[in-house]
Enzyme design. Sequence first.
Site, mmCIF file in Angstrom:
data_model
loop_
_atom_site.group_PDB
_atom_site.id
_atom_site.type_symbol
_atom_site.label_atom_id
_atom_site.label_comp_id
_atom_site.label_asym_id
_atom_site.label_seq_id
_atom_site.Cartn_x
_atom_site.Cartn_y
_atom_site.Cartn_z
ATOM 1 N N ASP A 21 0.664 -1.439 -0.278
ATOM 2 C CA ASP A 21 -0.071 -0.459 0.052
ATOM 3 C C ASP A 21 1.537 0.824 -0.049
ATOM 4 O OD1 ASP A 21 -2.553 1.491 0.519
ATOM 5 O OD2 ASP A 21 -1.562 1.590 2.541
ATOM 6 N N ASP A 75 -0.233 5.228 0.666
ATOM 7 C CA ASP A 75 -0.522 6.374 1.316
ATOM 8 C C ASP A 75 -0.455 5.249 3.119
ATOM 9 O OD1 ASP A 75 -3.037 8.243 -0.298
ATOM 10 O OD2 ASP A 75 -0.779 8.333 -0.031
#
Length: 301
Positions: A24, A26
């Site tokens: 991932d 952010d």
Amino acid sequence: MSTRLSSQEDYEKLLDSYDTWLFDCDGVLWRGDHLIDGVPEVLDILRRRNKKVVFVTNNATKSRKKYKAKFDQLGVVAHVDEIYGSAYAAAVYLSTIIKIPKNKKVYVIGQNGLEEELRDEGIQYIGGTDPEDNTLEPFDLSNFTIDPDVAAVVCGLDTQINYTKLSKAFQYLTRNPGCHFIATNEDSTYPSSAGLLPGAGAISAPLRYALGKDPVCTGKPASTMLDCVKAKVHFDPERTIMVGDRLNTDILFGKNGGLTTLLVFTGITSEDEITGPNPSPIVPDFVTQALGDFRIVERSS
Ligand SMILES: O=C(O)[C@H](O)[C@H](O)COP(=O)(O)O
Ligand SMILES: [Mg+2]
């Protein structure tokens, strides 16, 4: 019960056990434009060990190409074909699952990343960054001419959200027969470099409430993004690990995909959501404070 990584042996064992590492962005690699400590070094360790590295972000504000530019700007090695965003997943969903006809259009609530991915997928759109829609003038329904060719509304993170965009999307979703309601992702908050902000889920929320119905979500935890990765990257789920900062997107996405999951605490989730008196029912396989913790494997013991 999650396993908390701590010793050099723990990190070495995880590196040995998985050939493909899904990250991932952010809250794992960065917060806004602030790179999280140790990320370039750890990605370099993985590449030197011939691991496959894939980036899967729910942030629909940038296209894969614009994310490649962000990686370059932050000095993080990444190849555009390693990057998968929810804007891309939404465009692929429209073209390959819904099979939106070429003469039909999408009404966009979102930014230029979403527009770029729709363009690249050959999908016509209106709204988005169009100046006519980016106004604080009151919306005058009596002056609005509906476009009968709009066959879907796609809603992503839009920092220029306003009543005109919500009102136009509402018209299409209530007056164009069969108009699809799609959300790129439903993250409730966004971990900016200065703290939490409303996320994409908070942008589509007014429409869900006004319509009394939920959109189809094409970002994590839905399988659409993993299907996009599978179409281009060969990997063995048994030897693939998903690293994320949010339980109800990243970790659920990994579990839904039959992957091992590793949660970090540099983004949305705090440790008490795992170890506190009311732990989340979504349980990651492993937890560690930050991705940078893997640097321990290169410290002489
Ligand atoms: O609101 C959003 O769109 C999300 O918070 C954000 O962009 C998620 O990005 P990710 O953590 O999946 O990279
Ligand atoms: Mg995240």
